[in-house]
Motif scaffolding. Structure first.
Motif, PDB file in Angstrom:
ATOM      1  N   GLN A 157       0.834  -1.206   0.000  1.00  0.00           N
ATOM      2  CA  GLN A 157       0.000   0.000   0.000  1.00  0.00           C
ATOM      3  C   GLN A 157       0.873   1.262   0.000  1.00  0.00           C
ATOM      4  N   ILE A 158       2.062   1.128   0.582  1.00  0.00           N
ATOM      5  CA  ILE A 158       2.913   2.307   0.825  1.00  0.00           C
ATOM      6  C   ILE A 158       4.364   1.977   0.494  1.00  0.00           C
ATOM      7  N   ASN A 159       5.119   2.977   0.019  1.00  0.00           N
ATOM      8  CA  ASN A 159       6.580   2.893   0.053  1.00  0.00           C
ATOM      9  C   ASN A 159       7.057   4.143   0.788  1.00  0.00           C
ATOM     10  N   GLN A 160       7.662   3.943   1.950  1.00  0.00           N
ATOM     11  CA  GLN A 160       8.147   5.088   2.747  1.00  0.00           C
ATOM     12  C   GLN A 160       9.593   5.372   2.339  1.00  0.00           C
ATOM     13  N   ILE A 161       9.800   6.530   1.733  1.00  0.00           N
ATOM     14  CA  ILE A 161      11.126   6.867   1.196  1.00  0.00           C
ATOM     15  C   ILE A 161      11.503   8.300   1.585  1.00  0.00           C
ATOM     16  N   GLU A 162      12.777   8.613   1.454  1.00  0.00           N
ATOM     17  CA  GLU A 162      13.207   9.983   1.730  1.00  0.00           C
ATOM     18  C   GLU A 162      12.634  10.923   0.662  1.00  0.00           C
ATOM     19  N   VAL A 163      11.923  11.949   1.103  1.00  0.00           N
ATOM     20  CA  VAL A 163      11.480  13.018   0.177  1.00  0.00           C
ATOM     21  C   VAL A 163      11.591  14.337   0.925  1.00  0.00           C
ATOM     22  N   ASN A 164      12.311  15.276   0.369  1.00  0.00           N
ATOM     23  CA  ASN A 164      12.428  16.615   0.954  1.00  0.00           C
ATOM     24  C   ASN A 164      12.843  17.573  -0.166  1.00  0.00           C
ATOM     25  N   PRO A 165      12.957  18.862   0.117  1.00  0.00           N
ATOM     26  CA  PRO A 165      13.256  19.795  -0.976  1.00  0.00           C
ATOM     27  C   PRO A 165      14.570  19.508  -1.693  1.00  0.00           C
ATOM     28  N   TRP A 166      15.505  18.842  -1.035  1.00  0.00           N
ATOM     29  CA  TRP A 166      16.795  18.542  -1.689  1.00  0.00           C
ATOM     30  C   TRP A 166      16.740  17.270  -2.511  1.00  0.00           C
ATOM     31  N   GLY A 192      17.106  18.937   8.696  1.00  0.00           N
ATOM     32  CA  GLY A 192      17.752  20.255   8.738  1.00  0.00           C
ATOM     33  C   GLY A 192      19.043  20.342   7.939  1.00  0.00           C
ATOM     34  N   ARG A 193      19.383  19.288   7.188  1.00  0.00           N
ATOM     35  CA  ARG A 193      20.649  19.324   6.426  1.00  0.00           C
ATOM     36  C   ARG A 193      20.622  20.411   5.348  1.00  0.00           C
ATOM     37  N   HIS A 194      21.789  20.818   4.914  1.00  0.00           N
ATOM     38  CA  HIS A 194      21.969  21.922   3.942  1.00  0.00           C
ATOM     39  C   HIS A 194      21.202  23.158   4.437  1.00  0.00           C
ATOM     40  N   ASN A 199      16.932  28.372   4.791  1.00  0.00           N
ATOM     41  CA  ASN A 199      17.040  28.551   3.343  1.00  0.00           C
ATOM     42  C   ASN A 199      16.262  29.800   2.913  1.00  0.00           C
ATOM     43  N   LEU A 200      16.926  30.687   2.181  1.00  0.00           N
ATOM     44  CA  LEU A 200      16.313  31.977   1.850  1.00  0.00           C
ATOM     45  C   LEU A 200      15.097  31.841   0.938  1.00  0.00           C
ATOM     46  N   VAL A 201      15.164  30.917  -0.013  1.00  0.00           N
ATOM     47  CA  VAL A 201      14.041  30.728  -0.944  1.00  0.00           C
ATOM     48  C   VAL A 201      12.797  30.276  -0.176  1.00  0.00           C
ATOM     49  N   LEU A 202      12.990  29.314   0.706  1.00  0.00           N
ATOM     50  CA  LEU A 202      11.849  28.791   1.479  1.00  0.00           C
ATOM     51  C   LEU A 202      11.344  29.837   2.481  1.00  0.00           C
ATOM     52  N   GLU A 203      12.293  30.590   3.044  1.00  0.00           N
ATOM     53  CA  GLU A 203      11.893  31.650   3.994  1.00  0.00           C
ATOM     54  C   GLU A 203      11.037  32.702   3.296  1.00  0.00           C
ATOM     55  N   GLU A 204      11.483  33.096   2.111  1.00  0.00           N
ATOM     56  CA  GLU A 204      10.770  34.134   1.362  1.00  0.00           C
ATOM     57  C   GLU A 204       9.350  33.680   1.004  1.00  0.00           C
ATOM     58  N   GLU A 264      19.484  14.072  -5.230  1.00  0.00           N
ATOM     59  CA  GLU A 264      20.232  13.012  -4.533  1.00  0.00           C
ATOM     60  C   GLU A 264      19.946  13.068  -3.045  1.00  0.00           C
ATOM     61  N   SER A 265      20.152  11.933  -2.395  1.00  0.00           N
ATOM     62  CA  SER A 265      19.832  11.835  -0.982  1.00  0.00           C
ATOM     63  C   SER A 265      20.624  12.840  -0.148  1.00  0.00           C
ATOM     64  N   ALA A 266      19.974  13.389   0.855  1.00  0.00           N
ATOM     65  CA  ALA A 266      20.686  14.242   1.817  1.00  0.00           C
ATOM     66  C   ALA A 266      21.402  13.362   2.845  1.00  0.00           C
ATOM     67  N   PHE A 267      21.231  12.042   2.731  1.00  0.00           N
ATOM     68  CA  PHE A 267      21.791  11.116   3.723  1.00  0.00           C
ATOM     69  C   PHE A 267      22.754  10.123   3.082  1.00  0.00           C
ATOM     70  N   PHE A 268      22.218   9.144   2.363  1.00  0.00           N
ATOM     71  CA  PHE A 268      23.058   8.103   1.754  1.00  0.00           C
ATOM     72  C   PHE A 268      22.274   7.389   0.673  1.00  0.00           C
ATOM     73  N   ASP A 269      23.026   6.586  -0.101  1.00  0.00           N
ATOM     74  CA  ASP A 269      22.408   5.793  -1.158  1.00  0.00           C
ATOM     75  C   ASP A 269      22.308   4.353  -0.656  1.00  0.00           C
ATOM     76  N   HIS A 270      21.134   3.755  -0.786  1.00  0.00           N
ATOM     77  CA  HIS A 270      20.944   2.383  -0.300  1.00  0.00           C
ATOM     78  C   HIS A 270      21.750   1.346  -1.089  1.00  0.00           C
ATOM     79  N   ASP A 271      22.337   1.743  -2.214  1.00  0.00           N
ATOM     80  CA  ASP A 271      23.172   0.809  -2.976  1.00  0.00           C
ATOM     81  C   ASP A 271      24.664   1.051  -2.743  1.00  0.00           C
TER      82      ASP A 271
END
Ligand SMILES: NC(=O)c1ccc[n+]([C@@H]2O[C@H](COP(=O)([O-])OP(=O)(O)OC[C@H]3O[C@@H](n4cnc5c(N)ncnc54)[C@H](OP(=O)(O)O)[C@@H]3O)[C@@H](O)[C@H]2O)c1
Length: 288
Positions: A157-166, A192-194, A199-204, A264-271
């Motif tokens: 039903q679900i795939n839980q994956i990393e998704v964020n602005p980066w 909170g990475r990067h 972030n100015l764009v998101l703040e604006e 690309e991941s803000a953390f790591f690549d699963h491969d």
């Protein structure tokens, strides 16, 4: 709370509260505060080591009649070691008993390693017996998700994956839509990475609506139709993060955010071999 319908007809809240990295001593209170703030979707995992305290927070809120159990949507996950079918069955039972619950609303195969097919048979069987309302996977790349759907009778039903602005996963979202598998975002703030929160764009963008960066990010995920899990141990931030249903980002703002994608991941690549090695060591640690 806005909801999403899964491919088996189960309805889930679109915004949730995650307890990853919340120390045991704080988890019960954090879960209780989150429910008080209005969260109904709570996300934990056996490997987080705080399923018990998560269950205690839920029980406190239910006992105080802040919420009914049936109005909550509780998720946990099966780690790699427990993947072989019998072990997976044991782990599902263990999650239920440690959390003090009769059923879970969602249970996920946490990582795309090990005997994921054996684990899936255990999840499907627990779903049929009513112990799990929805079942899914996590951290599967689209290629693995497609293979997994193709080789199983019951679709996740679900795939839980990393998704964020980066790491926006635009193409992955399309693949998941094609296969009817709902995307659920972990680390929507990239922890909170990067410098996400300054972030100015998101703040604006936030300034236009009188909203914070965190609120803009979660709203952007809501408008994309993605389920999102936000974590905070601070009640004021829990309230801030759920207060996103009274404004709408314009198409132009959605487009501006699309340009922040680093793909690309803000953390790591699963491969990445080093990362897989880390997971294998983690698996051995939990075995001992
Ligand atoms: N399936 C998986 O492999 C996987 C992996 C990672 C996470 N997850 C799930 O996804 C959930 C969320 O991901 P995450 O916890 O890694 O990261 P996240 O939600 O992206 O970020 C959490 C961080 O952001 C801070 N924060 C939260 N709201 C804020 C706000 N409004 N303003 C400023 N800072 C804020 C928190 O600090 P404070 O707590 O101090 O407020 C914390 O340091 C997890 O808890 C877990 O349930 C799943």
């Amino acid at each position: 709370m806005q909801t999403i319908e899964l491919n088996n007809g189960v309805i889930m809240p679109q915004l949730g509260f995650g307890v990853y990295q919340i120390p045991n001593a704080q988890t019960k209170e954090a879960v209780y505060e989150a429910i008080k703030a209005g969260y109904r979707l709570i996300d934990t995992a056996s490997i987080y080591g705080n399923e018990k305290e998560t269950g205690e927070g839920i029980r406190k809120a239910v006992d105080e009649e802040i919420v009914k159990r049936e109005d909550l949507f509780i998720t946990s996950k099966l780690f790699i070691l427990q993947a072989p079918e019998d072990k997976a069955k044991e782990t599902i039972e263990k999650s239920l008993s440690v959390m003090g619950l009769d059923y879970l609303d969602l249970y996920l195969i946490h990582q795309p390693y090990g005997d994921i097919y054996g684990a899936w048979r255990a999840l499907v069987s627990a779903q049929k017996s009513g112990k799990l309302r929805a079942i899914g996977i996590s951290n599967f790349k689209s290629s693995r998700m497609i293979e997994f759907v193709g080789l199983n009778d019951v679709k996740p039903q679900i795939n839980q994956i990393e998704v964020n602005p980066w790491n926006q996963r635009i193409e992955d979202e399309e693949w998941h839509k094609k296969y009817g598998v709902q995307v659920e975002a972990w680390a929507p703030f990239a922890e909170g990475r990067h410098d996400l929160f300054s972030n100015l764009v998101l703040e604006e963008i936030g300034q236009k609506y009188g909203k914070s960066v965190g609120q803009v990010v979660l709203r952007w995920l809501m408008q994309r139709g993605i389920v999102a899990l936000a974590k905070s141990v601070r009640p004021e931030r829990m309230i801030e993060n759920i207060n996103i249903f009274d404004f709408e980002l314009s198409p132009a703002d959605m487009e501006t955010i699309a340009h922040l994608d680093m793909k690309e991941s803000a953390f790591f690549d699963h491969d990445d071999p080093q990362q897989v090695e880390w997971f294998m060591n983690r698996m051995k640690d939990t075995e001992e």
